[in-house]
Design a protein around this motif. Structure first.
Motif, PDB file in Angstrom:
ATOM      1  N   LEU A 111       0.430  -1.247  -0.049  1.00  0.00           N
ATOM      2  CA  LEU A 111      -0.133  -0.302  -0.009  1.00  0.00           C
ATOM      3  C   LEU A 111       0.981   1.375   0.210  1.00  0.00           C
ATOM      4  CD1 LEU A 111      -2.522  -0.760   2.372  1.00  0.00           C
ATOM      5  CD2 LEU A 111      -3.533  -0.260   0.312  1.00  0.00           C
ATOM      6  N   MET A 112       1.616   1.196   0.381  1.00  0.00           N
ATOM      7  CA  MET A 112       2.799   2.056   1.130  1.00  0.00           C
ATOM      8  C   MET A 112       3.643   3.169  -0.842  1.00  0.00           C
ATOM      9  SD  MET A 112       5.719   2.777   3.712  1.00  0.00           S
ATOM     10  CE  MET A 112       4.601   2.254   4.607  1.00  0.00           C
ATOM     11  N   SER A 113       4.036   1.589  -1.140  1.00  0.00           N
ATOM     12  CA  SER A 113       4.381   1.874  -2.417  1.00  0.00           C
ATOM     13  C   SER A 113       3.826   1.763  -3.633  1.00  0.00           C
ATOM     14  CB  SER A 113       5.822   0.432  -2.555  1.00  0.00           C
ATOM     15  OG  SER A 113       4.959  -0.437  -2.813  1.00  0.00           O
ATOM     16  N   HIS A 114       2.317   1.498  -3.334  1.00  0.00           N
ATOM     17  CA  HIS A 114       1.247   2.171  -4.699  1.00  0.00           C
ATOM     18  C   HIS A 114       1.304   0.594  -5.155  1.00  0.00           C
ATOM     19  CE1 HIS A 114      -0.308   6.003  -3.682  1.00  0.00           C
ATOM     20  NE2 HIS A 114       1.178   6.558  -3.568  1.00  0.00           N
ATOM     21  N   GLY A 115       1.116  -0.566  -4.969  1.00  0.00           N
ATOM     22  CA  GLY A 115       1.390  -1.679  -5.680  1.00  0.00           C
ATOM     23  C   GLY A 115       2.808  -1.972  -5.939  1.00  0.00           C
TER      24      GLY A 115
END
Length: 435
Positions: A111-115
């Motif tokens: 989630l933090m890295s957008h996938g």
């Protein structure tokens, strides 16, 4: 082809990298330095960074830096905030972890890295690591039995929120749809969970599974669950055989073999010519070649000692040399020794490393990668630069353009997630084909 890079200790893949000119000696704990190297790899359009893990102290700490990072998830959390596209793959052991904790950590990174997250799912095999957890290593079959359960539970947790469960609708006041958030209720011989995981899907749904694929049991795990496999292969023939075995294992599991990508390791010491590259490798190796002479002798069936380190093999030694049938590296070692190099230079060629070593101009790395790729020996490579500070820029600024000009490597990211980068299909929760 696809390209990843080992992302280890803040220095490079060689033990003496921390001593090289221009290297930050505190890079082991300097997250700004680590993010800068990640950004450089991203500028080269690498598909992912690969972070091994070994939660124990090893190597000669008096002179050698630890080869692994201080903590994979914390490190990649920092890197995720300093990069935009490159994939972030970390190792997480199924032997001394619990599925709920690991599922939560990797989903949070996703989630933090957008996938962009990937999980290298492996069991632990080193007694030193087991001792740090106050436990003995379980038998091999039990470790892999637990790994199968672990992966399925983690994927079940990742999929416990349906794709449309998170509403975050400020107008209606509905934050989530409880009817689309389901318990997991999986129980195996070793592990169990009720679930659900309190996290929604990411842009790629859930992290990508990587595996090392070692041995028959590792091959089965990789064939069933993995989308990426990082191999330790020294010859093109061995790489081709391992890649085909993985594809066969995927097909037996009911998957499309193209869903699994095999990455061969490649170590690099780049310099304008062979002599300069060897000198660079020797400079960062210090005295570490001396204890390796005896091992080189075992590979060649010779009695060697460090007193001959600065000399080549004699004619009598070359005539008596017999490469070990059990060690695929030994034939290459004898070939290099036959060219008249000193034993120190032979070792500097990387003849006893676990991956092929390119020691010379960057075009040799491009030629190696093209040959293996076109022979069907690899879908891509995970590069191990000797020193990040000045060994990574030639890979980004010189190697990548050569591969692009040859039509072998993309010119830019076509998607935003790790699944996009690898060209592997979407998956959310457990794979229904494996139920």
């Amino acid at each position: 082809m696809l390209i990843g890079m080992v992302f280890g200790n803040g220095y490079g893949s060689q033990a003496g990298a921390w001593r090289m000119p221009g290297v930050d000696p505190t890079g082991f704990t300097n997250f700004d330095t680590l993010v800068r190297y990640a950004q450089l790899a991203e500028r080269g359009k690498f598909q992912f960074l690969f972070m091994p893990d070994f939660p124990a102290l090893r190597a000669d700490i008096a002179t050698d830096a630890q080869q692994l990072n201080i903590e994979p998830m914390m490190t990649l959390a920092a890197v995720a905030r300093g990069t935009e596209r490159i994939g972030l793959v970390a190792t997480g052991s199924s032997t001394f972890s619990e599925p709920f904790n690991l599922a939560r950590q990797f989903k949070a990174l996703d989630l933090m890295s957008h996938g962009r997250a990937g999980w290298n799912a492996v069991p632990t095999s080193d007694p030193m690591v087991a001792a740090n957890f106050g436990r003995a290593l379980p038998p091999r079959f039990e470790k892999y039995e637990r790994l199968h359960e672990f992966v399925q539970i983690v994927q079940g947790l990742w999929g416990s929120w349906e794709q449309g469960a998170w509403l975050h609708d400020q107008v209606s006041g509905r934050f989530a749809d409880p009817a689309k958030i389901k318990p997991v209720n999986l129980r195996g011989r070793h592990l169990a969970t009720s679930g659900p995981l309190p996290l929604p899907p990411s842009e790629q749904g859930q992290p990508v599974i990587f595996q090392a694929g070692g041995g028959d049991q590792g091959l089965e795990v990789a064939g069933r669950y993995a989308s990426g496999v990082t191999g330790a292969v020294f010859t093109m023939e061995d790489a081709r055989a391992q890649r085909m075995a993985l594809r066969d294992a995927a097909e037996r599991a009911g998957r499309d073999p193209d869903e699994i990508k095999f990455f061969a390791g490649l170590m690099t010491t780049i310099a304008p010519n062979r002599r300069a590259a060897l000198d660079r490798r020797i400079a960062m190796s210090g005295f570490s070649f001396e204890p390796r002479v005896g091992y080189l002798g075992q590979m060649l069936g010779l009695a060697l000692d460090s007193a001959q380190l600065g000399e080549p093999l004699t004619k009598a030694q070359l005539a008596a040399a017999r490469p070990s049938r059990q060690d695929l590296r030994s034939t290459y070692a004898l070939k290099v020794a036959s060219e008249g190099w000193s034993l120190r230079d032979v070792l500097a060629h990387g003849v006893i490393d676990y991956h092929p070593m390119v020691v010379g101009p960057v075009v040799e790395a491009a030629d190696h990668m093209q040959t293996w790729f076109e022979a069907g020996a690899a879908d891509g490579f995970w590069l191990c630069p000797d020193v990040y500070e000045d060994g990574l820029p030639p890979l980004v600024d010189d190697l990548v353009p050569i591969l692009q000009e040859r039509g072998l490597f993309h010119r830019d990211y076509q998607g935003a997630t790790l699944r996009d980068h690898l060209g592997v299909p979407a998956q959310y929760g457990r794979d229904p084909r494996l139920q």
